[in-house]
Design an enzyme around this catalytic site. Structure first.
Site, PDB file in Angstrom:
ATOM      1  N   CYS A 162       6.196  -7.005  15.211  1.00 46.48           N
ATOM      2  CA  CYS A 162       5.825  -6.131  16.323  1.00 46.48           C
ATOM      3  C   CYS A 162       4.406  -6.486  16.764  1.00 46.48           C
ATOM      4  CB  CYS A 162       5.928  -4.670  15.909  1.00 46.48           C
ATOM      5  SG  CYS A 162       7.616  -4.215  15.450  1.00 46.48           S
ATOM      6  N   CYS A 205      -2.159   6.639   8.293  1.00 45.91           N
ATOM      7  CA  CYS A 205      -0.778   6.267   8.012  1.00 45.91           C
ATOM      8  C   CYS A 205      -0.178   5.504   9.181  1.00 45.91           C
ATOM      9  CB  CYS A 205       0.042   7.524   7.735  1.00 45.91           C
ATOM     10  SG  CYS A 205       1.701   7.155   7.212  1.00 45.91           S
ATOM     11  N   GLU A 251       0.823  -1.190   0.000  1.00 43.09           N
ATOM     12  CA  GLU A 251       0.000   0.000   0.000  1.00 43.09           C
ATOM     13  C   GLU A 251       0.863   1.248   0.000  1.00 43.09           C
ATOM     14  OE1 GLU A 251      -3.582   0.041   2.652  1.00 43.09           O
ATOM     15  OE2 GLU A 251      -2.336   1.534   3.652  1.00 43.09           O
ATOM     16  N   CYS A 278       3.418   8.163   1.745  1.00 38.93           N
ATOM     17  CA  CYS A 278       3.899   7.115   2.644  1.00 38.93           C
ATOM     18  C   CYS A 278       4.045   5.845   1.811  1.00 38.93           C
ATOM     19  CB  CYS A 278       2.890   6.924   3.782  1.00 38.93           C
ATOM     20  SG  CYS A 278       3.312   5.574   4.898  1.00 38.93           S
ATOM     21  N   CYS A 319       6.422  -8.388   6.697  1.00 34.30           N
ATOM     22  CA  CYS A 319       7.552  -7.974   7.530  1.00 34.30           C
ATOM     23  C   CYS A 319       7.871  -9.089   8.494  1.00 34.30           C
ATOM     24  CB  CYS A 319       7.205  -6.695   8.302  1.00 34.30           C
ATOM     25  SG  CYS A 319       8.590  -6.082   9.304  1.00 34.30           S
ATOM     26  N   CYS A 347       1.133  -4.815  15.201  1.00 35.36           N
ATOM     27  CA  CYS A 347       1.183  -4.491  13.774  1.00 35.36           C
ATOM     28  C   CYS A 347       0.625  -5.634  12.934  1.00 35.36           C
ATOM     29  CB  CYS A 347       2.640  -4.229  13.378  1.00 35.36           C
ATOM     30  SG  CYS A 347       2.862  -4.012  11.610  1.00 35.36           S
TER      31      CYS A 347
HETATM   32  S1  SF4 Z   1       5.731  -2.115  12.914  1.00 32.67           S
HETATM   33 FE1  SF4 Z   1       7.220  -3.822  13.158  1.00 32.67          FE
HETATM   34  S2  SF4 Z   1       6.200  -5.625  12.204  1.00 32.67           S
HETATM   35 FE2  SF4 Z   1       5.109  -3.752  11.493  1.00 32.67          FE
HETATM   36  S3  SF4 Z   1       6.065  -3.217   9.515  1.00 32.67           S
HETATM   37 FE3  SF4 Z   1       7.144  -2.014  11.128  1.00 32.67          FE
HETATM   38  S4  SF4 Z   1       8.907  -3.317  11.755  1.00 32.67           S
HETATM   39 FE4  SF4 Z   1       7.472  -4.623  10.619  1.00 32.67          FE
END
Ligand code: SF4
Length: 380
Positions: A123, A353, A99, A112, A119, A126
């Site tokens: 986290c 965002c 995105e 952005c 990822c 997230c």
């Molecule tokens: S918040 Fe953490 S898990 Fe999410 S995209 Fe960023 S680094 Fe990756």
């Protein structure tokens, strides 16, 4: 030619920074100034095909078309919110989408962008992390986001003062979309160089912000290779809590991260680091947490950006109440820190965002079900 994946033997021009273009034209036996000329066509005049480069001879255009092409994004969806925030979902193949979000403001246009599909850093708050890591985006896929946003906004007749003066619609880029940019280091740095190159987008280092969850060795490398404005996703004022929220902290704990942040400032285009702090109800949002934070970062010139968390299903967190966010802000301000609260933009299209909305996942599934896998929006 598909986004980021050159057809056959063709090289995607969006993949090449100044050094790459220079090498290409040297290989072709062409004069070095041709590389700059082509860079202007691709990144400033935003053409989509070699044939449009009308000040190159027909012979050179044919020679180029045999080896290169311009492969922009494949857009899955393009939605504009009531407040003008615009979100594109881009198909990057293999059932993955990323995105990018355009955020219009009175004096700037910010984009952005994403750096990875998924990822690996997981986290706790997230939804990209929940999706897991799929792959790094190529330089072309990162640069193509800026290329496409500028083209789309111009094609729609955007009317803002700087465009009327001949500048591009996007004035600021933030790498805060899906992925950890420093985990895709080489391709991200190559893209940053293209963003900064006067023969390409010509953005100043202050107008390009990279947001990291804290890959300490890569922060040091970036400081040497291509220092742009740096944002660090902090989210906690002690290691025990940060270990839980941002697991990379177990490898690079706060003392190391803050020392790297301080070192970065030697070369940074701004004289402060932006610390991002997502506000999670009952987890990291009390005034005691704010006081702890103030002590922790007292030696690092910095600003805070508090991010009201945007829920997604199954996350196990709640958003902090507004009153608590304001108390947290007041505590930091009283301790001498400039502290902003991120405005929520584009709520009606789930484009806040750095946020992760369940409804986006649902809608995305509908859009790319043919590929057999869901995509999601995400960020630090
Ligand atoms: S918040 Fe953490 S898990 Fe999410 S995209 Fe960023 S680094 Fe990756």
């Amino acid at each position: 030619m598909p986004f980021g994946r050159p057809g056959g033997h063709l090289i995607n021009l969006l993949d090449l920074d100044a050094a790459g273009l220079a090498a290409l034209f040297a290989d072709l036996g062409e004069k070095p100034f041709r590389a700059k000329q082509v860079s202007h066509w691709v990144h400033q005049r935003l053409v989509g095909e070699i044939a449009a480069m009308t000040d190159l001879s027909r012979t050179l255009r044919e020679k180029l078309a045999a080896v290169v092409a311009i492969g922009g994004p494949v857009v899955v969806s393009d939605t504009t919110a009531a407040d003008g925030t615009r979100k594109w979902l881009l198909d990057v193949g293999g059932g993955n989408a990323v995105e990018m979000v355009y955020i219009p403001e009175d004096d700037r246009g910010t984009l952005c962008i994403s750096s990875q599909a998924g990822c690996a850093l997981d986290c706790a708050f997230c939804s990209t992390g929940k999706q897991g890591f799929n792959r790094n985006l190529t330089t072309a896929e990162i640069v193509g986001q800026l290329w496409h946003a500028n083209r789309a906004l111009l094609a729609d007749g955007i009317s803002v003062p700087w465009v009327d003066q001949g500048r591009a619609p996007i004035t600021n880029v933030v790498l805060m979309g899906m992925g950890e940019p420093l985990a895709n280091y080489d391709r991200v740095v190559s893209a940053l160089r293209i963003f900064l190159d006067d023969n390409a987008y010509g953005l100043s280092r202050r107008r390009v912000t990279l947001s990291t969850s804290g890959l300490v060795p890569a922060i040091d490398r970036l400081r040497e290779d291509c220092p742009v404005a740096l944002a660090v996703s902090l989210h906690a004022g002690n290691d025990a809590l940060r270990d839980r929220l941002v697991p990379i902290n177990r490898k690079y704990p706060l003392a190391q991260l803050l020392a790297a942040s301080l070192r970065y400032l030697d070369r940074a285009p701004r004289d402060f680091i932006t610390f991002e702090y997502v506000m999670l109800d009952g987890v990291n949002d009390t005034t005691d947490h704010a006081r702890e934070l103030a002590v922790l970062v007292r030696d690092v010139p910095c600003k805070f950006n508090l991010i009201p968390w945007n829920p997604f299903p199954g996350a196990g967190f709640e958003t902090s109440p507004r009153s608590r966010i304001l108390s947290f802000q007041r505590t930091l301000v009283d301790a001498g820190f400039v502290t902003t609260i991120r405005k929520t933009r584009g709520e009606d299209i789930d484009a806040a965002c750095g946020q992760l909305a369940g409804r986006v996942q649902d809608r995305t599934r509908r859009h790319i079900r043919i590929h057999g896998a869901p995509a999601t929006t995400a960020a630090h």
